[in-house]
Structure formats: structure tokens, C-alpha cells
Design a protein around this motif. Sequence first.
Motif, PDB file in Angstrom:
ATOM      1  N   ARG A 124      -3.333  10.583  -2.613  1.00 19.16           N
ATOM      2  CA  ARG A 124      -3.345  11.956  -3.429  1.00 19.16           C
ATOM      3  C   ARG A 124      -1.981  12.389  -4.021  1.00 19.16           C
ATOM      4  O   ARG A 124      -2.302  13.328  -4.882  1.00 19.16           O
ATOM      5  CB  ARG A 124      -4.001  12.778  -2.321  1.00 19.16           C
ATOM      6  CG  ARG A 124      -5.467  12.465  -1.916  1.00 19.16           C
ATOM      7  CD  ARG A 124      -5.982  13.708  -1.206  1.00 19.16           C
ATOM      8  NE  ARG A 124      -7.418  13.242  -0.617  1.00 19.16           N
ATOM      9  CZ  ARG A 124      -7.820  12.914   0.767  1.00 19.16           C
ATOM     10  NH1 ARG A 124      -6.590  13.016   1.565  1.00 19.16           N
ATOM     11  NH2 ARG A 124      -8.866  12.649   1.035  1.00 19.16           N
ATOM     12  N   GLU A 125      -1.051  12.067  -3.539  1.00 21.05           N
ATOM     13  CA  GLU A 125       0.216  12.363  -4.381  1.00 21.05           C
ATOM     14  C   GLU A 125       0.327  11.847  -5.590  1.00 21.05           C
ATOM     15  O   GLU A 125       1.185  12.140  -6.652  1.00 21.05           O
ATOM     16  CB  GLU A 125       1.124  12.225  -3.386  1.00 21.05           C
ATOM     17  CG  GLU A 125       1.234  12.673  -2.145  1.00 21.05           C
ATOM     18  CD  GLU A 125       2.502  12.441  -1.131  1.00 21.05           C
ATOM     19  OE1 GLU A 125       3.276  11.793  -1.680  1.00 21.05           O
ATOM     20  OE2 GLU A 125       2.461  12.526  -0.021  1.00 21.05           O
ATOM     21  N   GLY A 126      -0.252  10.683  -5.691  1.00 22.97           N
ATOM     22  CA  GLY A 126      -0.335   9.944  -7.155  1.00 22.97           C
ATOM     23  C   GLY A 126       0.852   9.300  -7.703  1.00 22.97           C
ATOM     24  O   GLY A 126       0.920   9.001  -8.845  1.00 22.97           O
ATOM     25  N   ARG A 127       1.562   8.909  -6.709  1.00 25.84           N
ATOM     26  CA  ARG A 127       2.638   8.249  -7.212  1.00 25.84           C
ATOM     27  C   ARG A 127       2.666   6.571  -6.585  1.00 25.84           C
ATOM     28  O   ARG A 127       3.773   5.842  -6.563  1.00 25.84           O
ATOM     29  CB  ARG A 127       4.132   8.634  -6.695  1.00 25.84           C
ATOM     30  CG  ARG A 127       4.430  10.189  -7.061  1.00 25.84           C
ATOM     31  CD  ARG A 127       4.798   9.913  -8.463  1.00 25.84           C
ATOM     32  NE  ARG A 127       5.902   8.858  -8.857  1.00 25.84           N
ATOM     33  CZ  ARG A 127       6.064   8.180  -9.909  1.00 25.84           C
ATOM     34  NH1 ARG A 127       5.329   8.514 -10.947  1.00 25.84           N
ATOM     35  NH2 ARG A 127       7.230   7.369  -9.929  1.00 25.84           N
ATOM     36  N   VAL A 128       1.393   6.316  -6.241  1.00 24.21           N
ATOM     37  CA  VAL A 128       1.412   4.560  -5.899  1.00 24.21           C
ATOM     38  C   VAL A 128       0.654   3.796  -6.882  1.00 24.21           C
ATOM     39  O   VAL A 128      -0.140   4.286  -7.611  1.00 24.21           O
ATOM     40  CB  VAL A 128       0.349   4.691  -4.734  1.00 24.21           C
ATOM     41  CG1 VAL A 128      -0.119   3.279  -4.083  1.00 24.21           C
ATOM     42  CG2 VAL A 128       1.106   5.383  -3.424  1.00 24.21           C
ATOM     43  N   ASP A 129       1.378   2.703  -7.251  1.00 31.85           N
ATOM     44  CA  ASP A 129       0.917   1.816  -8.014  1.00 31.85           C
ATOM     45  C   ASP A 129      -0.203   0.852  -7.531  1.00 31.85           C
ATOM     46  O   ASP A 129      -0.932   0.267  -8.327  1.00 31.85           O
ATOM     47  CB  ASP A 129       1.991   1.352  -8.811  1.00 31.85           C
ATOM     48  CG  ASP A 129       2.842   1.945  -9.694  1.00 31.85           C
ATOM     49  OD1 ASP A 129       2.337   2.843 -10.453  1.00 31.85           O
ATOM     50  OD2 ASP A 129       4.089   2.113  -9.557  1.00 31.85           O
ATOM     51  N   LEU A 130       0.340   0.443  -6.288  1.00 35.70           N
ATOM     52  CA  LEU A 130      -0.672  -0.638  -5.620  1.00 35.70           C
ATOM     53  C   LEU A 130      -0.915  -0.357  -4.318  1.00 35.70           C
ATOM     54  O   LEU A 130       0.268   0.184  -3.521  1.00 35.70           O
ATOM     55  CB  LEU A 130       0.029  -2.063  -5.918  1.00 35.70           C
ATOM     56  CG  LEU A 130       0.005  -2.689  -7.168  1.00 35.70           C
ATOM     57  CD1 LEU A 130       1.221  -3.614  -7.375  1.00 35.70           C
ATOM     58  CD2 LEU A 130      -1.396  -3.621  -7.656  1.00 35.70           C
ATOM     59  N   THR A 131      -1.933  -0.693  -3.552  1.00 40.64           N
ATOM     60  CA  THR A 131      -2.106  -0.695  -2.239  1.00 40.64           C
ATOM     61  C   THR A 131      -2.308  -2.024  -1.369  1.00 40.64           C
ATOM     62  O   THR A 131      -3.255  -2.699  -1.914  1.00 40.64           O
ATOM     63  CB  THR A 131      -3.385   0.326  -1.739  1.00 40.64           C
ATOM     64  OG1 THR A 131      -3.041   1.453  -2.450  1.00 40.64           O
ATOM     65  CG2 THR A 131      -3.393   0.222  -0.459  1.00 40.64           C
ATOM     66  N   VAL A 132      -1.454  -2.477  -0.492  1.00 38.10           N
ATOM     67  CA  VAL A 132      -1.751  -3.555   0.263  1.00 38.10           C
ATOM     68  C   VAL A 132      -2.531  -2.946   1.465  1.00 38.10           C
ATOM     69  O   VAL A 132      -2.087  -2.067   2.332  1.00 38.10           O
ATOM     70  CB  VAL A 132      -0.567  -4.305   0.770  1.00 38.10           C
ATOM     71  CG1 VAL A 132      -0.757  -5.425   1.885  1.00 38.10           C
ATOM     72  CG2 VAL A 132       0.394  -4.681  -0.335  1.00 38.10           C
ATOM     73  N   MET A 133      -3.886  -3.294   1.624  1.00 34.06           N
ATOM     74  CA  MET A 133      -4.631  -2.821   2.791  1.00 34.06           C
ATOM     75  C   MET A 133      -5.003  -3.690   3.871  1.00 34.06           C
ATOM     76  O   MET A 133      -5.593  -5.047   3.373  1.00 34.06           O
ATOM     77  CB  MET A 133      -6.032  -2.435   2.009  1.00 34.06           C
ATOM     78  CG  MET A 133      -7.103  -1.842   2.898  1.00 34.06           C
ATOM     79  SD  MET A 133      -6.385  -0.480   3.687  1.00 34.06           S
ATOM     80  CE  MET A 133      -6.445   0.826   2.885  1.00 34.06           C
ATOM     81  N   GLY A 134      -4.486  -3.331   4.788  1.00 31.27           N
ATOM     82  CA  GLY A 134      -4.680  -4.231   6.099  1.00 31.27           C
ATOM     83  C   GLY A 134      -5.816  -3.497   7.127  1.00 31.27           C
ATOM     84  O   GLY A 134      -5.679  -3.905   8.366  1.00 31.27           O
ATOM     85  N   LEU A 135      -6.394  -2.748   6.655  1.00 25.13           N
ATOM     86  CA  LEU A 135      -7.295  -1.747   7.759  1.00 25.13           C
ATOM     87  C   LEU A 135      -8.780  -2.142   7.506  1.00 25.13           C
ATOM     88  O   LEU A 135      -9.562  -1.504   8.078  1.00 25.13           O
ATOM     89  CB  LEU A 135      -7.207  -0.280   7.240  1.00 25.13           C
ATOM     90  CG  LEU A 135      -5.731   0.236   7.474  1.00 25.13           C
ATOM     91  CD1 LEU A 135      -5.572   1.791   6.965  1.00 25.13           C
ATOM     92  CD2 LEU A 135      -5.177  -0.040   8.797  1.00 25.13           C
ATOM     93  N   GLY A 136      -8.970  -3.193   6.760  1.00 25.23           N
ATOM     94  CA  GLY A 136     -10.526  -3.708   6.648  1.00 25.23           C
ATOM     95  C   GLY A 136     -11.356  -3.122   5.505  1.00 25.23           C
ATOM     96  O   GLY A 136     -10.925  -2.262   4.715  1.00 25.23           O
ATOM     97  N   ALA A 137     -12.477  -3.973   5.373  1.00 21.68           N
ATOM     98  CA  ALA A 137     -13.254  -3.428   4.067  1.00 21.68           C
ATOM     99  C   ALA A 137     -13.848  -1.964   4.254  1.00 21.68           C
ATOM    100  O   ALA A 137     -13.791  -1.579   3.257  1.00 21.68           O
ATOM    101  CB  ALA A 137     -14.234  -4.730   4.070  1.00 21.68           C
ATOM    102  N   PRO A 138     -14.177  -1.773   5.424  1.00 23.54           N
ATOM    103  CA  PRO A 138     -14.716   0.025   5.313  1.00 23.54           C
ATOM    104  C   PRO A 138     -13.465   0.713   4.945  1.00 23.54           C
ATOM    105  O   PRO A 138     -14.053   1.834   4.097  1.00 23.54           O
ATOM    106  CB  PRO A 138     -14.764  -0.142   6.974  1.00 23.54           C
ATOM    107  CG  PRO A 138     -15.345  -1.447   7.401  1.00 23.54           C
ATOM    108  CD  PRO A 138     -14.380  -2.288   6.801  1.00 23.54           C
TER     109      PRO A 138
END
Length: 229
Positions: free
Chosen positions: A42-56
Motif C-alpha cells: 500500500r506504500e506504493g514503492r514495490v516493483d515486484l513481489t516474490v510470494m512464498g505464502l501460497g496461492a490464496p
Amino acid sequence: MVMILVAEGEGRSRRMLRRFLEGQGMTTRGASTLEEALAILREGRVDLTVMGLGAPAIRRLRAAGVEGPVLALLGRDTLEERRQAFGAGADGWLRRPVDLEELSLVLWAMARRWGGSGGSGGLEAQVLLGEARLEEGRRELWAGERRLGLTPREYGLLALMLGHPRRVFSRQELLDRLWGLESEAGPRAVDVVVRRLRLRCGTGWGFRIEAVRGVGYRLVQEEGVVAQP
């Protein structure tokens, strides 16, 4: 500079991923839960997310209005798990345990493709080092009243190096980042761009690009240099 959010519940893995990516010239934020990840996004400064918390978790990010690219880390290399990740809104995936070099290459490729969710093309609008000022919008290098227009690859190379002075970049790394993984160009193409930059820049910008024998190049700041118009 590319900003990566590493959303990973296991602390050791999260720290390892962040350390590696920062060593590759990226900046990172870490989140151990979906709530932490959403607060950072929500801070708006992220270009990409590496998500290891699963599909949900990816599905909830998309439901919350997060539009930036997401790379899913999957526990098993099965069609069903990939289907779930892509169905939830992932843009790419890698299998655990993650090959770090592959992770770096995939993230740089995604950053080039999407151009950064923060509106800055994955790089800051300005990169500063001493007297030197690199402006992305016009692809220009400034120092004092002195200005030099740059080609896209000249700009990309200087953006990387000015953002990480004294870090050694191998020819292959620069080739992968600036030409892309599918390019048929060889590492000598990097030498051509560096040589052209050296000729065009000359002296007085407050930095120089040094060759590191057998490896690649690094940028070194020159103290006390004031550019002349």
C-alpha cells in the motif's frame, strides 16, 4: 533501483533471499505474513513481489487491488500447483528450493517486461552520485551545467553502476540485464558500450568506469571533481 518485496513465512529463507537479491543490485523489503505484505504494498514503492505464502495469498493480493507482477514460489513442480498459482494471479513461478541465480535472472526479466509498478521503469527517476545526476525520463547524464544524451543501453549501464559504485558487474550479468536472456549478443557487446561511454564522457563527471581483469567492470567515484560546462 528495483524494489522487491519478499513475502516468505520462514525467517531463514526470507533473510537468505533478501541478502542474495541485495547483492544483485536490488533493494528489498520483507514480510512474514500477508498482512505485512499488504501494508508494504500500500506504500506504493514495490516493483515486484516474490510470494512464498501460497496461492490464496496471491488471490487476496489481487482482490485488494495489487496490480504489480508477482513471482510465486512453489513447493512442488506439479501442473495443479502451477494452475492454482496462475489462477490466483501469479505472473511467474519457481520451484523450491529456489536456484538463486535463476531467481535473479527471472526477476530482472520481469522488471524489464513490466517496467516497475511504481511508474519508474524499475529504476529511480534520478540516480545521483556526487556531481553526476542521471535522469531517466530524458535518458540524460548531468553534472553542473554539462549534459550528455544517452542511448537506452548506455543509460541502463550507468543506472546500474551509479546506483552501486565499486560493485563489480560481470560482463555476463550486464549482458543478461541490458540485452535480455534471449539475446544472441555476446559479452563483447558490453565492452563496446563501455568503450563508447568512456569516449563520449571523457573526464569531469565525477566517476570513471574501471575494467576488472577477467571479470567485468565497476564504477569508481572520483572525489573533488567539479564538472565544467
